[in-house]
Design a protein around this motif. Structure first.
Motif, short mmCIF file in Angstrom:
data_model
loop_
_atom_site.label_atom_id
_atom_site.label_comp_id
_atom_site.label_asym_id
_atom_site.label_seq_id
_atom_site.Cartn_x
_atom_site.Cartn_y
_atom_site.Cartn_z
N SER A 21 -3.72 1.88 3.63
CA SER A 21 -2.73 2.34 3.37
C SER A 21 -2.63 1.99 1.15
O SER A 21 -2.92 2.50 0.44
N THR A 22 -3.91 1.14 1.24
CA THR A 22 -3.75 0.20 0.14
C THR A 22 -5.36 0.45 -0.61
O THR A 22 -5.19 0.99 -1.61
N LEU A 43 -0.99 -3.04 -6.62
CA LEU A 43 -2.10 -3.49 -6.35
C LEU A 43 -2.67 -4.86 -7.11
O LEU A 43 -3.79 -5.31 -6.18
N GLY A 65 1.04 -1.18 0.31
CA GLY A 65 -0.21 0.44 0.08
C GLY A 65 0.38 1.06 0.14
O GLY A 65 0.85 2.09 -0.57
#
Length: 660
Positions: A530-531, A488, A462
């Motif tokens: 964060s991702t 991702l 992330g």
């Protein structure tokens, strides 16, 4: 004679390589040895800049008698929590469940399957303050293992069951504007109106909550909490008034005395936050913190080291604190007395042994002369301090924290017009690509340009993906977009949970007693939050709905956390706020020059905006497709919520188009 840790790459493990304890690194071979000898495993977890880790090492792990008993009755395993956050997370959850609190050093005793049946933190070498001596703890545990095996198994089974159930979703539907408002109400209830920040002592920098508040410019209460806290932190003793950068936390309510270790993850986040404030204080602190990162934490390979220690010459904070006499010795009578008043260095001291931290609660004198005198005094004190024994540096490069550093440096570089900061961010990105990136898989740490063997966890994916997307916005190079979306895609494939949230380890990672899944932010963003931020930006740039769908579904699994503990969901709340009516997407295209720079600068000040700047359209970056100058002049294309405004050519029209 050195033990097994002499072969480790972690600076923290290497600190214990000369201990008489027969340490093992974490791994199946240690558990196999425990089975062979029919003894339990003692797990000790810490990190290199941890003050009490050093104390326990000196008191107990360097003691021959304690080590001899430990070696005979346990297989001793040492773990660097920064290198193995997955191991740390599982056993910290157990420690908190079993004792009601956590911290480092963490001391956990495990059976042969890795299930804990005892947990604690620091233990002294002698009985003290109601705590048993470490040697007494070891003897009692060995006796329990040998003579009360059924009781040990019952405790272990209970802990294993708790750890397995703790990974349940904290969901409750999609976050709404009303939910965000209720969360901010709850945060406001913890606000300290006198000293800034939230709660009482100790106080940690609430970076992600402050970024949430910054994204609410129309909320007067949010603006007040933000302004009060950022000023209190930057003017107190937790901020290094000579060299820039923040210590890990303040031990008191008023931000006077810090725990002096300096962590990359704190400074990376605060650097970006202060740069985005758009105030003179914010600009100064951002510049000084960026300079600190580059001067003291950048490695020879272009990455950023993890931390600076709190201790020098056996004393915490010795490098940073001053007495009035020391100020006079460096500056002379007049400037020394003036500096003592300005920095609140007192005869009695604000720290230990009559020393004081440096605070700058007010800028001295409004006129230029005061500012010039302050700059001169700071320069001379910094030079004198540089002659002291400097704190040790943990020079391992952690992927996630370097991702945060890239984001912070890009923000400072673009908003303060300092190309050096953007260049430093790009160099760190290049190191991550060259050393940490293996296809679309990340390795967690490196040292001296050599990658360690540990796989990246979700926060690595992330934070690094976010950093790469920030480099895309800073440079316009589509390679950063390809790298970010590759990470991702890997995260979605390997880390996603059945309910659309995320585990912290990949599906093919080493199996632990439980698969860690903690969506709460701590000192740095959680893997989930964060991702989600990276997914939101990736959707804004590419238009691929699957990224936004994944972000929305993941946020839906933590709405309960947002409601119940919003101070530990600040980054998820910030993402939810951005997604409610956005994010704002701005493409600025046209020839290089003052007009384009002015449009870009205005766009970059918009909270949560994704901004790309280019000469013209780009087939490699979907947000730039079809974007052309207007009548030969640079133009800004503004889109939000799948609706685009007509292109504008002035900063005033740009701000008007978004209601600014």
């Amino acid at each position: 004679m050195a033990n097994r840790l002499a072969r480790a790459t972690s600076p923290y493990l290497l600190q214990h390589a000369e201990n008489p304890v027969d340490w093992w690194e974490w791994g199946e071979d240690a558990f196999e040895e425990a089975r062979r000898r029919s003894i339990p495993v003692l797990l000790s977890v810490g990190y290199s800049s941890c003050h009490w880790c050093h104390v326990m090492a000196h008191e107990s792990f360097e003691d021959a008698a304690t080590a001899a008993y430990l070696n005979e009755h346990f297989v001793a395993v040492k773990v660097d929590r920064e290198e193995r956050p997955d191991v740390d997370a599982v056993y910290m959850a157990a420690t908190t469940a079993m004792t009601g609190q956590g911290g480092w050093p963490m001391t956990v005793v495990l059976d042969h399957d890795g299930t804990p049946f005892f947990a604690g933190t620091y233990f002294p070498d002698q009985p003290r303050h109601g705590q048993p001596a470490f040697s007494q703890v070891l003897q009692a545990l060995s006796d329990a293992w040998t003579n009360r095996g059924e009781e040990v198994r019952r405790v272990a089974d209970s802990v294993r069951s708790h750890l397995s159930s703790a990974a349940a979703s904290l969901g409750g539907g999609q976050p709404s504007a009303e939910l965000v408002a209720r969360a901010v109400d709850k945060v406001a209830g913890d606000f300290d109106p006198m000293a800034g920040g939230f709660g009482g002592a100790p106080k940690f920098p609430p970076s992600m909550v402050l970024e949430l508040l910054r994204r609410m410019p129309d909320d007067e209460r949010a603006r007040h909490m933000l302004a009060r806290t950022v000023a209190a932190m930057a003017r107190g003793g937790m901020y290094d008034q000579l060299g820039g950068g923040f210590a890990r936390y303040s031990v008191d309510r008023g931000w006077v005395v810090p725990h002096f270790e300096k962590m990359l993850y704190d400074n990376a986040q605060l650097l970006g936050l202060y740069a985005r404030l758009g105030t003179s204080l914010g600009d100064r602190v951002a510049r000084e913190t960026a300079d600190f990162l580059i001067r003291e934490l950048r490695t020879g390979e272009g990455g950023f080291a993890s931390a600076l220690d709190a201790d020098t010459e056996g004393e915490e904070g010795r490098f940073y604190v001053w007495t009035p006499a020391q100020l006079v010795e460096v500056l002379g009578e007049d400037d020394g007395a003036w500096a003592a008043q300005v920095f609140e260095v007192t005869a009695g001291g604000t720290f230990e042994h009559g020393t004081s931290t440096l605070q700058l609660r007010h800028d001295p004198d409004a006129e230029v002369a005061g500012a010039e005198r302050l700059a001169d005094v700071r320069r001379r004190l910094f030079a004198a301090r540089s002659e002291r024994v400097a704190p040790a540096r943990d020079d391992k490069v952690v992927a996630a924290w370097n991702g945060l550093a890239i984001s912070g440096l890009v923000a400072a570089g673009l908003l303060l017009d300092e190309q050096e900061y953007v260049d430093a961010a790009a160099a760190a990105g290049d190191l991550l690509v060259r050393v940490h990136l293996d296809g679309d898989r990340l390795l967690r740490v490196s040292r001296d340009g050599v990658a360690g063997r540990h796989a990246g966890v979700l926060e690595d994916y992330g934070c690094v993906a976010t950093g790469f997307l920030d480099l895309l916005q800073a440079t316009g190079d589509p390679a950063w977009l390809r790298r970010a979306t590759g990470l991702l895609d890997t995260a979605l494939e390997l880390f996603r949970a059945e309910d659309g949230g995320f585990y912290d380890t990949a599906v093919d990672a080493e199996a632990l007693v439980a698969r860690p899944r903690d969506p709460s932010d701590n000192a740095s963003p959680s893997g989930l939050s964060s991702t989600v931020h990276a997914l939101v930006v990736a959707h804004a740039v590419t238009g691929e709905g699957r990224y936004r769908d994944a972000a929305e579904t993941a946020l839906g699994t933590v709405t309960g956390l947002m409601e119940q503990a919003p101070r530990f969901a600040g980054w998820s709340l910030a993402a939810a706020l951005t997604m409610l009516d956005g994010p704002l997407e701005v493409a600025v295209v046209g020839p290089v020059g003052a007009e384009r720079d002015a449009l870009a600068a205005a766009a970059r000040r918009l909270p949560g905006a994704v901004v790309l700047v280019a000469d013209g359209p780009s087939g490699d970056i979907p947000l730039l497709e079809g974007r052309v100058p207007v009548d030969g002049r640079p133009a800004a294309y503004v889109c939000r919520g799948f609706v685009c405004e007509r292109p504008v050519t002035t900063p005033e029209d740009l701000l008007a188009s978004v209601g600014g």
